[in-house]
Design a protein around this motif. Structure first.
Motif, PDB file in Angstrom:
ATOM      1  N   LEU A 260     -13.056  37.319  36.111  1.00  0.00           N
ATOM      2  CA  LEU A 260     -14.329  36.906  36.205  1.00  0.00           C
ATOM      3  C   LEU A 260     -15.248  38.342  36.395  1.00  0.00           C
ATOM      4  N   TYR A 261     -14.811  38.658  37.631  1.00  0.00           N
ATOM      5  CA  TYR A 261     -15.556  39.871  37.909  1.00  0.00           C
ATOM      6  C   TYR A 261     -15.584  41.058  37.205  1.00  0.00           C
ATOM      7  N   LEU A 262     -14.282  41.115  36.735  1.00  0.00           N
ATOM      8  CA  LEU A 262     -14.034  42.441  35.666  1.00  0.00           C
ATOM      9  C   LEU A 262     -14.944  42.304  34.521  1.00  0.00           C
ATOM     10  N   LEU A 263     -15.174  41.013  33.932  1.00  0.00           N
ATOM     11  CA  LEU A 263     -16.024  40.488  32.988  1.00  0.00           C
ATOM     12  C   LEU A 263     -17.364  40.363  33.133  1.00  0.00           C
ATOM     13  N   GLY A 264     -17.885  40.693  34.558  1.00  0.00           N
ATOM     14  CA  GLY A 264     -19.199  40.826  34.755  1.00  0.00           C
ATOM     15  C   GLY A 264     -19.586  39.399  35.134  1.00  0.00           C
ATOM     16  N   ILE A 265     -18.795  38.290  35.151  1.00  0.00           N
ATOM     17  CA  ILE A 265     -19.442  37.130  35.604  1.00  0.00           C
ATOM     18  C   ILE A 265     -19.558  36.881  36.881  1.00  0.00           C
ATOM     19  N   PRO A 266     -20.776  36.367  37.398  1.00  0.00           N
ATOM     20  CA  PRO A 266     -20.930  36.407  38.841  1.00  0.00           C
ATOM     21  C   PRO A 266     -20.346  35.158  39.476  1.00  0.00           C
ATOM     22  N   ALA A 267     -19.264  34.901  39.656  1.00  0.00           N
ATOM     23  CA  ALA A 267     -18.753  33.760  40.315  1.00  0.00           C
ATOM     24  C   ALA A 267     -19.111  33.911  41.724  1.00  0.00           C
ATOM     25  N   LYS A 268     -19.520  32.724  42.336  1.00  0.00           N
ATOM     26  CA  LYS A 268     -20.300  32.820  43.751  1.00  0.00           C
ATOM     27  C   LYS A 268     -19.435  31.749  44.673  1.00  0.00           C
ATOM     28  N   THR A 269     -19.140  30.571  44.324  1.00  0.00           N
ATOM     29  CA  THR A 269     -18.827  29.622  45.277  1.00  0.00           C
ATOM     30  C   THR A 269     -17.387  28.971  44.536  1.00  0.00           C
ATOM     31  N   ARG A 270     -16.270  28.665  45.396  1.00  0.00           N
ATOM     32  CA  ARG A 270     -15.307  27.762  45.155  1.00  0.00           C
ATOM     33  C   ARG A 270     -15.069  26.969  46.399  1.00  0.00           C
ATOM     34  N   HIS A 271     -14.708  25.513  46.052  1.00  0.00           N
ATOM     35  CA  HIS A 271     -14.354  24.628  46.936  1.00  0.00           C
ATOM     36  C   HIS A 271     -13.553  23.351  46.360  1.00  0.00           C
ATOM     37  N   ASN A 272     -12.932  22.649  47.265  1.00  0.00           N
ATOM     38  CA  ASN A 272     -12.411  21.419  46.859  1.00  0.00           C
ATOM     39  C   ASN A 272     -13.649  20.568  46.561  1.00  0.00           C
ATOM     40  N   GLU A 273     -13.145  19.743  45.513  1.00  0.00           N
ATOM     41  CA  GLU A 273     -14.328  18.594  44.925  1.00  0.00           C
ATOM     42  C   GLU A 273     -13.777  17.292  45.627  1.00  0.00           C
ATOM     43  N   VAL A 274     -14.385  16.256  45.437  1.00  0.00           N
ATOM     44  CA  VAL A 274     -14.078  14.777  45.897  1.00  0.00           C
ATOM     45  C   VAL A 274     -12.639  14.186  45.791  1.00  0.00           C
ATOM     46  N   ALA A 275     -12.252  14.248  44.631  1.00  0.00           N
ATOM     47  CA  ALA A 275     -10.841  13.688  44.217  1.00  0.00           C
ATOM     48  C   ALA A 275      -9.914  14.513  44.556  1.00  0.00           C
ATOM     49  N   PRO A 276      -8.566  14.202  44.560  1.00  0.00           N
ATOM     50  CA  PRO A 276      -7.405  14.845  44.812  1.00  0.00           C
ATOM     51  C   PRO A 276      -7.210  15.782  43.930  1.00  0.00           C
ATOM     52  N   HIS A 277      -6.850  16.937  44.086  1.00  0.00           N
ATOM     53  CA  HIS A 277      -6.550  18.065  43.251  1.00  0.00           C
ATOM     54  C   HIS A 277      -7.802  18.370  42.208  1.00  0.00           C
ATOM     55  N   GLN A 278      -9.004  18.255  42.600  1.00  0.00           N
ATOM     56  CA  GLN A 278     -10.208  18.488  41.809  1.00  0.00           C
ATOM     57  C   GLN A 278     -11.041  19.626  42.396  1.00  0.00           C
ATOM     58  N   PHE A 279     -11.603  20.509  41.628  1.00  0.00           N
ATOM     59  CA  PHE A 279     -11.994  21.634  42.307  1.00  0.00           C
ATOM     60  C   PHE A 279     -13.386  22.074  41.636  1.00  0.00           C
ATOM     61  N   GLU A 280     -14.179  23.126  42.159  1.00  0.00           N
ATOM     62  CA  GLU A 280     -15.099  23.554  41.514  1.00  0.00           C
ATOM     63  C   GLU A 280     -15.640  25.100  41.776  1.00  0.00           C
TER      64      GLU A 280
END
Length: 714
Positions: A260-280
């Motif tokens: 995404l960074y190579l494509l100029g997409i400013p991804a900022k945050t990553r984390h586990n979400e509420v459900a098992p094996h759910q992410f954001e």
């Protein structure tokens, strides 16, 4: 790990995009300057400029290893489309040469015969044209062994109708810009040539092991599980949310972010979400059309890398029943090309007046067009998610927070003695109290919440392209801003001074829009009652929501602002109804397949083994001294298994008949209503019986991967 991951992201961010840095290096200075000015003004690119840009773009792409180019567009399928053409051409003398002209850059003809048009064209008029959108940078996409130059475009018919989701979005951005400039001039703000809307899409998703995915026909065909009993442990302990990210998943996230960074997409945050094996994954704000493009790329990049890592990416809103679903929280704001965020209270009196006026305009727009906003996020997946005590309900309300509620109440009542804890912002209107800048959203149940300097539209579904919700937000905002301008102007013409006209308009609209403001728990029954008492639309499913597009005032709204023509509105209604019906038809047929080829055979075989075992036990009961109670207990277990299997077989026959009946209905609305009111409830009943049987059958006899395996085995 590649070298790029060992150096600061800023040194390679956007390396695969033909951005301003690449343009400046590749284009003649006068071409670069004229191109940037044309983009900023939103005007058409001349052929001469296009030719120079095309040459520079081709040279840049080929130096990176690209051999083909494509016009990358968003047909009305909910995803993206592309047709690749080689740079290679053959001269008249047979000499091979790479060519890419300005004409090829500006326009393409990918055909349109197999894309949905909703009746806007006949088969013999099936040509479709792509037209370059220079406001969104071209980029290089990895695929197979090579790179492809992707040029973001709009997609239109031979007669100019929009066949895509992007064209109406761009039109809506123009509409809200024109309306907002007029209001700003009334407020005394000069020098604004464009008002922009911004977005940031927080993307939720599930990852499961690909080996489990490949053994689930429902996930492959429908994106969600049609059967599956809940595991003993789900999300009850809330131990997954913001927990330590598993190494395998973290490696996936790191690879995604790198691309995404190579494509100029400013991804900022990553984390586990509420459900098992759910992410954001969440980005930094960008202009709305670019944010939509980038979110589509985020989903595509995640899908490709998940496959390489042995995962299956699940973007469906509710892939697992009884487990939290996924959304795409759409953070939306509006600001000027001079740098003013019109939804930020700010640190100066001028900005604070703008804030109040535009804040109330949002309230007005959402209140007046809550049904259209609900329509914008209607889908099969969202029908399962909305109102499931994990996501906002189908009722659209706005949360402002305690402090802003007090400010608006004070303006409405005319009080001037309201004291806030932190008096840090003076609104420069004598009758308006000071506002505490340091306030944040504290209601995670709200579908549309103010979060400091923006609104967060939380009801958008995870699999949806964000084009339509943002298009609707922009359009309803353009209308509300115009209404505010008209009101202020009328009061000034009647002899009222400007400040008084502004304040009186604010008072009127604050009073009128009070029903849309809801500070309580949106998951509760109280919200449902409040919606009824306040007359708020409560559109429970997709067919109900799509009927909004039949309303004359809604059609007039889109036509007035040049966002959609009547024909384009009807086409979108037809397409979305058709996709809804086809989607549920596919689900029902997949369920039939699973029942007949997996579940019923598995249970029948197990029942036969248990029956034989019971017969042997019954014959030996007297000789081994087995009590009647023990024998009856095992007999009852076999009886329960047999009864549930018989019920499931009967329900399967009923499901067969229901699917056949769907085909016999005539209109799309008849079919859609039947799906929502009859077919889906029947499928739920089938599932309940099948899930009971899953918990009764020996695991070694049950072919389908279980929830426990999919959600807890990495």
């Amino acid at each position: 790990m590649s070298i790029e991951n060992k150096i600061p992201v800023s040194t390679y961010f956007g390396a695969m995009t033909f951005d301003q840095k690449a343009m400046r290096a590749r284009l003649p200075k006068e071409v670069f300057t004229e191109l940037q000015g044309t983009i900023k003004a939103g005007k058409k690119i001349s052929e001469d400029i296009a030719g120079a840009v095309a040459h520079g773009m081709k040279e840049w792409a080929m130096e990176h290893g690209a051999t083909h180019y494509t016009h990358w567009f968003q047909p009305m399928t909910g995803s993206t489309a592309e047709k690749h053409d080689a740079f290679l051409s053959i001269d008249r003398d047979g000499t091979p040469i790479e060519r890419f002209s300005g004409e090829q850059l500006i326009q393409g003809e990918p055909d349109a015969s197999s894309f949905p048009s909703g009746g806007m064209r006949t088969t013999f008029e099936a040509r479709g044209y792509t037209a370059w959108d220079p406001s969104s940078p071209a980029f290089l996409m990895k695929g197979g062994k090579d790179l492809t130059l992707c040029i973001p475009t709009v997609f239109i018919s031979y007669h100019g109708e929009a066949l895509d989701a992007k064209t109406p979005l761009l039109r809506s951005m123009d509409a809200v810009s024109k309306s907002s400039i007029r209001l700003l001039e009334l407020l005394g703000v000069k020098g604004v040539s464009r008002v922009k809307t911004f977005a940031g899409c927080e993307q939720e998703y599930f990852l499961i092991d690909k080996k489990f995915y490949s053994e689930r026909p429902d996930l492959i065909m429908c994106g969600r599980t049609l059967l599956g009993a809940l595991p003993p442990k789900g999300q009850q302990l809330e131990d997954h949310y913001f927990g330590s990210i598993p190494d395998r998943v973290l490696e996936f996230m790191q690879d995604v972010e790198h691309e995404l960074y190579l494509l100029g997409i400013p991804a900022k945050t990553r984390h586990n979400e509420v459900a098992p094996h759910q992410f954001e994954i969440a980005p930094i704000f960008e202009e709305a059309n670019i944010a939509v493009d980038h979110n589509l790329l985020v989903m595509e990049v995640m899908r490709k890398i998940a496959d390489k890592k042995g995962f299956a990416l699940l973007l469906f809103e509710k892939p697992f029943a009884g487990i939290n679903g996924s959304g795409k929280h759409n953070n939306w704001s509006i600001g000027t090309d001079t740098g003013i965020n019109l939804l930020d209270p700010g640190d100066t009196p001028e900005k604070s007046v703008h804030f109040l006026v535009f804040l109330v305009a949002v309230l007005k727009g959402v209140y007046k067009r809550a049904d259209v906003l609900r329509m914008s996020i209607a889908s099969i997946g969202n029908d399962h998610r909305l109102g499931a005590n994990e996501a906002p309900p189908a009722v659209v309300t706005v949360f402002l927070g305690e402090l802003l509620e007090r400010v608006l109440d004070a303006i409405e009542s005319g009080k001037v003695d309201l004291k806030t804890e932190k008096q840090v912002l003076n609104l420069n209107l004598a009758q308006v109290p000071l506002v505490n800048k340091d306030y944040t959203d504290r209601n995670r149940t709200s579908p549309f919440a103010f979060t400091g300097n923006k609104f967060e539209f939380r009801a958008v579904g995870s699999s949806q392209a964000a084009s339509v919700p943002n298009m609707v937000l922009n359009t309803l905002m353009a209308e509300a801003v115009d209404d505010m301008s008209d009101s202020i102007q009328a009061k000034i013409k009647s002899g009222m001074d400007k400040d008084s006209a502004i304040l009186e308009t604010l008072r009127e609209e604050i009073t009128a829009t009070k029903p849309i403001r809801y500070q309580g728990d949106n998951y509760s029954d109280a919200l449902q009652q409040a919606a009824k008492d306040r007359g708020l639309p409560n559109l429970k499913n997709t067919p109900q929501a799509l009927r909004v597009l039949l309303k004359k005032d809604i059609q007039d709204l889109f036509v007035k602002y040049g966002v959609l023509s009547e024909q384009e509105i009807h086409s979108r209604l037809h397409i979305r109804l058709e996709r809804y019906v086809k989607g549920i038809d596919i689900e029902a047929r997949t369920l039939q397949l699973m029942l007949k080829t997996l579940v019923i055979p598995d249970v029948s075989e197990y029942q036969g083994d248990i029956g034989s075992s019971f017969n042997n036990l019954h014959a030996a009961a007297e000789s081994i001294g087995l009590s009647d109670k023990a024998l009856n207990s095992q007999g009852n277990n076999l009886k329960l298994l047999a009864e549930n299997l018989s019920t499931l077989i009967d329900l399967t026959v009923e499901l067969d008949e229901a699917v056949e009946k769907l085909e016999m209905l005539e209109t799309e609305f008849d079919k859609a209503d039947y799906c929502a009111d009859e077919l889906l409830p029947l499928m739920v009943t089938v599932r309940e019986v099948s899930d009971r049987l899953e918990l009764m059958v020996d695991r070694s006899r049950w072919q389908l991967p279980t929830y426990s395996e999919m959600l807890f085995e990495h």
